[in-house]
Design a protein around this motif. Sequence first.
Motif, PDB file in Angstrom:
ATOM      1  N   ARG A   4       0.808  -1.225   0.000  1.00  0.00           N
ATOM      2  CA  ARG A   4       0.000   0.000   0.000  1.00  0.00           C
ATOM      3  C   ARG A   4       0.838   1.271   0.000  1.00  0.00           C
ATOM      4  N   THR A   5       2.085   1.161   0.467  1.00  0.00           N
ATOM      5  CA  THR A   5       2.920   2.350   0.619  1.00  0.00           C
ATOM      6  C   THR A   5       4.278   2.097  -0.025  1.00  0.00           C
ATOM      7  N   PRO A   6       5.017   3.163  -0.357  1.00  0.00           N
ATOM      8  CA  PRO A   6       6.369   2.980  -0.885  1.00  0.00           C
ATOM      9  C   PRO A   6       7.255   2.171   0.052  1.00  0.00           C
ATOM     10  N   ALA A   7       7.143   2.381   1.358  1.00  0.00           N
ATOM     11  CA  ALA A   7       7.972   1.637   2.297  1.00  0.00           C
ATOM     12  C   ALA A   7       7.652   0.148   2.252  1.00  0.00           C
ATOM     13  N   GLN A   8       6.365  -0.201   2.154  1.00  0.00           N
ATOM     14  CA  GLN A   8       5.995  -1.615   2.021  1.00  0.00           C
ATOM     15  C   GLN A   8       6.538  -2.204   0.723  1.00  0.00           C
ATOM     16  N   ALA A   9       6.503  -1.416  -0.344  1.00  0.00           N
ATOM     17  CA  ALA A   9       7.030  -1.902  -1.617  1.00  0.00           C
ATOM     18  C   ALA A   9       8.515  -2.217  -1.503  1.00  0.00           C
ATOM     19  N   GLU A  10       9.266  -1.332  -0.857  1.00  0.00           N
ATOM     20  CA  GLU A  10      10.699  -1.566  -0.697  1.00  0.00           C
ATOM     21  C   GLU A  10      10.965  -2.826   0.123  1.00  0.00           C
TER      22      GLU A  10
END
Length: 446
Positions: free
Chosen positions: A158-164
């Motif tokens: 859901r978020t850029p941090a989760q994607a990373e």
Amino acid sequence: MPTFTLPTLPDLSPATPVLWRGRVWTGVEDAPLNDGAVLTRAGRIEAVGPATQLAALEDAVTVQTDGTILPGLIDLHVHARPGYLPWFVAAGVTTVRDACNSLETVAALLNPAGLAPRVLPSGPLLDGPDAFFRQFGPGAVHEPGDGQEDSAGALIVRTPAQAERAVAFLADQGVTHLKLYEALAPDVYAAATRAAARLDLPVMTDLGMLTTRGRAAQVDARQALALGVRSIEHASGFALAATRAGFDPAGELSAALLDELAALTVQAGTALVPTLSVFEPLATDTPPDQRDLPLAGQGGPVRESLDAQWQAVHAGTRPIRSLAQADGRLAAQLAVQVARLGGRVGAGTDTPAGAFTLPGGGLHAELERLVQAGLTPAQALRAATGTAADILGRADLGRVQPGAVADLLIVAGDPTTDVRATRDVRLVVQGGRPLSPAALRATLEA
């Protein structure tokens, strides 16, 4: 050392030096070497050239063929299952790029019980909270870090941090590439591509088509190209890009827009994997004629399961026939334009998610569809050999050149003039080991 022909070829060890004589097509050039030879030793290609130059090798068994020797084929878009694996090899497909599977399935694919192609896995794809895969119920989709990633068909970010975090997790699992799907938010999509670039992990992406949820996707092809994805699957995201440019992708697009989108693809260095075989069966009530494809007549539980799935997929798409026609037309037009501009077009089948795409045999149908779209036979063949290997970043695959893995396909006729010649498989050589059609059929039947 003795000379054999294919019908009398004995069982040979991969360590045995073998001089394969016949018409040789390297997977790189347009034209074949009509009286050529390929020396394989210890699972690798040691030499390639005119037969007269290599015939004096005294330590090699000579195998005289009357057809064409070409690289083992590569299918760039597969959703494999362990039961399908021998089907690929039997059709001359020695490498597949898997486009989404749970890590449990990936482990089974990488540790096969028997005959199998080389599998390059993505593991679970990354998607947004509106993931298509949620329709498959509990256990099919998980959040990064929930402890259940090994059973996931998709990881929801859901978020850029989760994607990373998700990209780092998959890289730790040993995937060879990353797949990004259609419901990712733009900032999350961008974060995933940046994280993949830092880890030198190529990105393949499916941004949706008219026949799926391409109009509702948030990232279009222009945006994905700007972020440096390695390949765009199904020509997805281009319909959304056309819509955002003020055109109706369900109709005929202007030549200027097609030229622009193809040029952007080439300039980005991104490959197009159009998977034309996905669209054609969805655009008509009549299933495709598969009778002369490798293993078309093969029965058994694997085929029964595939037939049941295909019939359900085909019947369920009757309301979207016209959209499938538009998707197929756009994919074919873009493939021809990208190839004309010197870009990379790869061959993939979406086996078995696409209706009537046989494991292995479906790639031979895709080659013909690429030629029907407007590619030359050599361009279509490269899409499943040398160009496909370039898309994978594997200089040791997809070509008959010194140093490459000794994966060969020997067929009757000359597929550089008639691409359908690939369907008449005379011998598959996997890592230097010759596998006759009879031996391959016995493996499948067992």
